[in-house]
Write a protein that holds these residues in place. Sequence first.
Motif, PDB file in Angstrom:
ATOM      1  N   ALA A   6       0.599  -1.032   0.379  1.00  0.00           N
ATOM      2  CA  ALA A   6      -0.237  -0.141   0.632  1.00  0.00           C
ATOM      3  C   ALA A   6       0.783   1.298   0.365  1.00  0.00           C
ATOM      4  N   TYR A   7       1.788   1.231   0.659  1.00  0.00           N
ATOM      5  CA  TYR A   7       2.880   2.639   1.248  1.00  0.00           C
ATOM      6  C   TYR A   7       2.913   2.613  -0.560  1.00  0.00           C
ATOM      7  N   ASP A   8       4.375   1.668  -1.188  1.00  0.00           N
ATOM      8  CA  ASP A   8       4.665   1.698  -2.517  1.00  0.00           C
ATOM      9  C   ASP A   8       3.486   1.616  -3.158  1.00  0.00           C
ATOM     10  N   MET A   9       2.254   1.490  -3.429  1.00  0.00           N
ATOM     11  CA  MET A   9       1.388   1.538  -4.066  1.00  0.00           C
ATOM     12  C   MET A   9       1.172   3.457  -4.203  1.00  0.00           C
ATOM     13  N   MET A  10       1.228   4.082  -2.892  1.00  0.00           N
ATOM     14  CA  MET A  10       0.831   5.596  -3.048  1.00  0.00           C
ATOM     15  C   MET A  10       1.676   6.027  -3.810  1.00  0.00           C
ATOM     16  N   GLU A  11       3.606   6.027  -2.984  1.00  0.00           N
ATOM     17  CA  GLU A  11       4.227   6.274  -4.189  1.00  0.00           C
ATOM     18  C   GLU A  11       4.132   6.308  -5.591  1.00  0.00           C
ATOM     19  N   THR A  12       3.655   5.116  -6.188  1.00  0.00           N
ATOM     20  CA  THR A  12       3.666   5.007  -7.601  1.00  0.00           C
ATOM     21  C   THR A  12       2.720   5.915  -7.807  1.00  0.00           C
ATOM     22  N   VAL A  13       1.786   6.700  -7.652  1.00  0.00           N
ATOM     23  CA  VAL A  13       0.850   7.205  -7.677  1.00  0.00           C
ATOM     24  C   VAL A  13       1.640   8.830  -7.715  1.00  0.00           C
ATOM     25  N   ARG A  14       2.177   8.902  -6.793  1.00  0.00           N
ATOM     26  CA  ARG A  14       2.661  10.093  -7.060  1.00  0.00           C
ATOM     27  C   ARG A  14       3.622  10.649  -7.830  1.00  0.00           C
ATOM     28  N   VAL A 239       7.190   0.863   5.527  1.00  0.00           N
ATOM     29  CA  VAL A 239       7.522   2.288   4.761  1.00  0.00           C
ATOM     30  C   VAL A 239       7.896   1.262   3.622  1.00  0.00           C
ATOM     31  N   GLY A 240       8.293   1.303   2.260  1.00  0.00           N
ATOM     32  CA  GLY A 240       8.366   0.993   1.127  1.00  0.00           C
ATOM     33  C   GLY A 240       9.758  -0.111   0.715  1.00  0.00           C
ATOM     34  N   PHE A 241      10.324  -0.185  -0.358  1.00  0.00           N
ATOM     35  CA  PHE A 241      11.356  -0.734  -0.908  1.00  0.00           C
ATOM     36  C   PHE A 241      11.892  -0.022  -0.842  1.00  0.00           C
ATOM     37  N   LYS A 242      11.778   1.421  -1.136  1.00  0.00           N
ATOM     38  CA  LYS A 242      12.536   2.476  -1.673  1.00  0.00           C
ATOM     39  C   LYS A 242      13.326   3.864  -0.600  1.00  0.00           C
ATOM     40  N   TYR A 243      13.017   3.095   0.444  1.00  0.00           N
ATOM     41  CA  TYR A 243      13.618   3.902   1.331  1.00  0.00           C
ATOM     42  C   TYR A 243      14.839   3.373   2.098  1.00  0.00           C
ATOM     43  N   LYS A 244      15.148   4.420   3.418  1.00  0.00           N
ATOM     44  CA  LYS A 244      16.078   2.921   3.997  1.00  0.00           C
ATOM     45  C   LYS A 244      15.243   2.878   5.744  1.00  0.00           C
ATOM     46  N   GLY A 245      14.499   3.861   5.807  1.00  0.00           N
ATOM     47  CA  GLY A 245      13.563   2.531   7.045  1.00  0.00           C
ATOM     48  C   GLY A 245      12.804   1.872   6.354  1.00  0.00           C
ATOM     49  N   VAL A 246      12.554   0.992   5.597  1.00  0.00           N
ATOM     50  CA  VAL A 246      11.567   0.229   4.843  1.00  0.00           C
ATOM     51  C   VAL A 246      11.212  -0.953   5.947  1.00  0.00           C
TER      52      VAL A 246
END
Length: 416
Positions: A6-14, A239-246
């Motif tokens: 869900a987190y990565d989906m929001m980032e994908t939309v942005r 937190v999704g896979f893109k960030y350090k806090g995954v």
Amino acid sequence: MRYMMAYDMMETVRNTNQWLGASALSLASYPAFAGLPNPALSWMAAWGEVTERSFQRMIAKPDWGIHTVTCADGKDHVVEINTVVERAFGDLIHFHVSGREEQPRRVLLVAPMSGHYATLLRSTVKSLIENCEVYITDWHNARDIAVSEGKFDVEDYTAYLVDFMRALGPDIHVVAVCQPVPLTLAATAYLAEQDPKAQPNSLTLIGGPVDPDASPTDVTDFGHRVTMGQLEQTMIQRVGFKYKGVGRKVYPGLLQLSSFMSMNMDRHSKAFADQIGRVAQGEASDHDPHNRFYDEYLAVMDMTAEFYLSTVERIFKNREIARNEFVVNGHKVDIGKITDVAVKTVEGAKDDISAPGQCVAALDLCTGLDESKKASHLEPDAGHYGIFAGRSWRNNIRPLVIDFMNANSRTKVAAE
């Protein structure tokens, strides 16, 4: 895993919307189209420019933008931002004015951790830096903090404030704005019991929910209507896979922003439509009022799940500060132990977030403080942001706060 998706989906939309904006701007700006007298191309380019900028700002930390300050000598002095204390979830930073003698009035600004960066207090810093040594809490985006750093809740936040106050020493004046007001009050009371020599000179509390039930608002009503289970299920993601806090559980900034925008959707929609029109007609600029406001407003940060949930449960639902039952690291904090620190509250008559009555409740909790060391101010016609930024702050509130600091300084400071 579904929370990470869900987190990565929001980032994908942005990310997609940012790309669409950039693509529209690039396509409509082709030199080959310059000879076509079609206003649709200008509007397409304008839409792309506004859209790309808006969605890009959502993942960017704003710059302080405080490069120089004009001092009493009439000269511009360079401002350097130095880190005084560096911690995993937030730093204590100092705005050092080069070539100026150190000011006797030292101020610690406690910035909120409520979705926006500490740069939200940029204008407050600018107004104080002229004749004060200004320090501020610079909280980090939870998505960039590794899970190995552990949790961060309201007790950890309070402990950070205690450490920051100790690092600066007793000859400081603390100003807390909005969300951290009750926790700053608790941190001061903690020092009063555990380390009295580290207590600040004064404590100014601006528009914070010390007692949320003193004057209910939509914010407090929401806290009572929704259960903690519902909040955790609907607001918390990993937190999704893109960030350090995954993998860290957070209340995502993008989700917070959607809530902010929905409260005044008509006004925001009109603001963006008008801005597209101004860009199309060549009337907009990089630092026009729209961009100055939304560059800050759209820049959101993730909060740790523990901090968000414990704030709702302990500050709003259980009212632990209001009932003087707050506990930090196993120690029950007694606000009545504050006896030497002068306390002033500031509220806005039209504040619809922390309504009048919620902040001034702090004075009743300071049962051990002499009435001569208590003060309060209600600013007429001021909303939530007006009491720490803008005309009301500059013209009315700031002078009162400075006078309060001067009157309660252990080191004498020349009056303005």
